[in-house]
Design an enzyme around this catalytic site. Structure first.
Site, PDB file in Angstrom:
ATOM      1  N   GLU A 209      68.387  34.588  23.466  1.00  0.00           N
ATOM      2  CA  GLU A 209      67.046  34.228  22.983  1.00  0.00           C
ATOM      3  C   GLU A 209      66.513  33.022  23.758  1.00  0.00           C
ATOM      4  O   GLU A 209      66.110  32.000  23.168  1.00  0.00           O
ATOM      5  CB  GLU A 209      67.075  34.011  21.462  1.00  0.00           C
ATOM      6  N   GLU A 312      71.544  42.931  19.504  1.00  0.00           N
ATOM      7  CA  GLU A 312      71.751  42.087  18.324  1.00  0.00           C
ATOM      8  C   GLU A 312      70.696  42.378  17.276  1.00  0.00           C
ATOM      9  O   GLU A 312      69.501  42.288  17.530  1.00  0.00           O
ATOM     10  CB  GLU A 312      71.711  40.598  18.698  1.00  0.00           C
TER      11      GLU A 312
END
Ligand SMILES: *[C@@H]1O[C@H](CO)[C@@H](O)[C@H](O)[C@H]1NC(C)=O
Ligand SMILES: *[C@@H]1O[C@H](CO)[C@@H](O)[C@H](O)[C@H]1NC(C)=O
Length: 480
Positions: A209, A312
């Site tokens: 991220e 994820e």
């Protein structure tokens, strides 16, 4: 009283009915597998072989008084840690966010910059034993996809020496003179694993991220690090060349594990041509849930000839409702070839099985566990993912076993759903059994319950679905 009850049962119920047609001429790729990231839960519970049986086999496993259908995951993501307690050669130690628990501090193998030689005292290969053990237990049970991923560079490569992020969260924390060192770290682990652990990583991911601005070191609760897209473009070629120079040119680089579909599209589009060329797969996280343009990301990534994984996904809805909804959206619009749940053991709602990594206690499985089993136990590696013909249907086909798998959910009032197989050259055998399994989405009810009560009639079969029930069907003797 008796009469009323009887009347209620006998009265015909008005039911909607819908038919969906499976399209055998469509293909959204060959399924690679289902997985979980290791990291925190494996650090806490990595010695427990029964957990490995639950997650990495399809056996029936007895655990804490529960009888669980094993999920059969074949993909694990191993987290290269960023934390250590030693001093660096300048005499500095890691800066620790006051809000990070020890259970989320993952051990780093590389202790200081004195030497890049993995056999030197700058490296420790005995740390992180539990996570490594769970990885090995998974591989021993058939996991064949193993990704090495990083949430933050090792603390001493970071400007503020804090592996939870930069001080403002929105600026790079990896020192620019350590771009190559971050690549050296990951490539050295991959090489050491191949030589000493017998583990061949499928792929290496250097970011997590990275476009986010919430990796704020002083308030962070986990390892994290922002990278500008231009920095990613600098690090990726270093990682490619460090892997290649260690004989690991077949190990894929994945990027960039952005939080959402839309950010992933922007980041992928913003990478340099050289960095793009070095990437074998785009990994994206599913935290946009019902939002975002999955279709645009799929179209950009497939046009570039790259694979696409949802690497994820997680949320706190233990009913399985969000999971079923978002996973089906992924199949319909994103078309990943693998899908990964973040932490199979975690706090209530987030964990498929509730657990506390600090207290090291494990509780009950949620309905979400059984909802995921509806997919992972039937859509198997090697199957072709097909267009299920509706927003509530996923289908996969195995040419080798001539089996068609359909997973479908009914969000509406109870109704009959029909599945039309007439577009197959051989839509199974008229009158033949269609095995089915059902789970109630919610807080109780059916948990992957098996039924042998459904049969092919001509070129279709029909099933009575209660509301918020997810079912899996296996049709045999099907030919495209
Ligand atoms: C470490 O490995 C290198 C390269 O193989 C070798 O030259 C060196 O002698 C080794 N050092 C130690 C301390 O074993
Ligand atoms: C359904 O039939 C299959 C094949 O005959 C059998 O293996 C399975 O145990 C049966 N399941 C149930 C729930 O009866």
């Amino acid at each position: 009283m008796h009469f009323l009850t009887l009347a209620a049962i006998l009265l015909p119920v008005a039911k909607a009915a819908e038919t969906t047609t499976i399209n055998p001429s469509s293909t959204f790729g060959t399924w690679e597998g289902w997985g979980t990231s290791l990291a925190w839960w494996a650090k806490a519970f990595g010695t427990q072989t029964t957990l490995a049986d639950i997650f990495f086999t399809r056996n029936t496993v007895n655990f804490n008084g529960f009888v669980l259908p094993g999920l059969g995951l074949n993909l694990v993501r191993y987290n290269a840690g960023a934390c250590s307690t030693n001093k660096d050669p300048d005499g500095d130690t890691m800066v620790v966010s006051p809000d990070i628990t020890a259970s989320r501090q993952m051990d780093a193998f590389w202790l200081d910059w004195n030497s890049i030689q993995p056999n030197s005292s700058s490296w420790s290969w005995t740390v992180d034993a539990n996570q490594r053990n769970m990885m090995q237990l998974a591989i021993a049970r058939g996991a064949n996809l193993v990704e090495l991923f990083s949430n933050s560079p090792v603390w001493w490569m970071c400007y503020n020496l804090n592996p939870s992020g930069s001080n403002d969260g929105s600026s790079d924390n990896l020192e620019s003179w350590n771009w190559d060192q971050h690549a050296v770290y990951l490539a050295t682990i991959a090489e050491f694993a191949a030589t000493n652990w017998g583990v061949k990583f499928t792929s290496v991911e250097a970011f997590n991220e990275p476009s986010a601005s919430y990796w704020v070191g002083p308030t962070g609760t986990q390892e994290g690090c922002h990278f500008d897209v231009s920095t990613m473009s600098n690090v990726i070629p270093f990682l490619r060349s460090e892997l290649n120079s260690r004989g690991l040119s077949s190990v894929i680089i994945s990027a960039s594990d952005e939080e959402t579909y839309d950010i992933a599209t922007t980041t992928f589009g913003g990478l340099t041509a050289a960095a793009k060329a070095d990437i074998g797969r785009v990994n994206v996280h599913g935290y946009q849930y019902g939002g975002g343009r999955r279709d645009i990301l799929y179209s950009d990534v497939s046009a570039a000839g790259k694979k696409l994984w949802n690497s994820e996904y997680g949320e706190g809805d233990g009913t399985g409702s969000m999971l079923a909804s978002n996973l089906i959206l992924d199949f319909v619009w994103l078309h990943p070839t693998a899908w990964t749940y973040w932490q199979v053991l975690d706090g209530a709602g987030w964990g498929l099985i509730t657990a506390d990594n600090n207290a090291k206690t494990i509780g009950a499985p949620s309905q979400k566990y059984f909802v995921l089993a509806q997919f992972t136990r039937h859509i198997l590696p090697g199957m072709t993912i097909m267009d299920g013909g509706s927003s509530y249907t996923v289908s996969a086909y195995s040419a080798s076993t001539k089996t068609l798998v359909i997973v479908a959910v009914n969000w509406d009032a109870a109704q009959v759903l029909s599945f039309d197989l007439s577009k197959f050259s051989k839509p199974g055998v008229n009158g033949a059994l269609v095995q089915r399994w059902a789970t109630q989405i919610g807080s109780s009810g059916m948990q992957y319950t098996a039924f042998n009560d459904t049969f092919i009639s001509g070129t279709q079969f029909s099933v009575n679905f209660a509301q918020n029930v997810i079912m899996t069907f296996q049709v045999q003797n099907v030919s495209i």
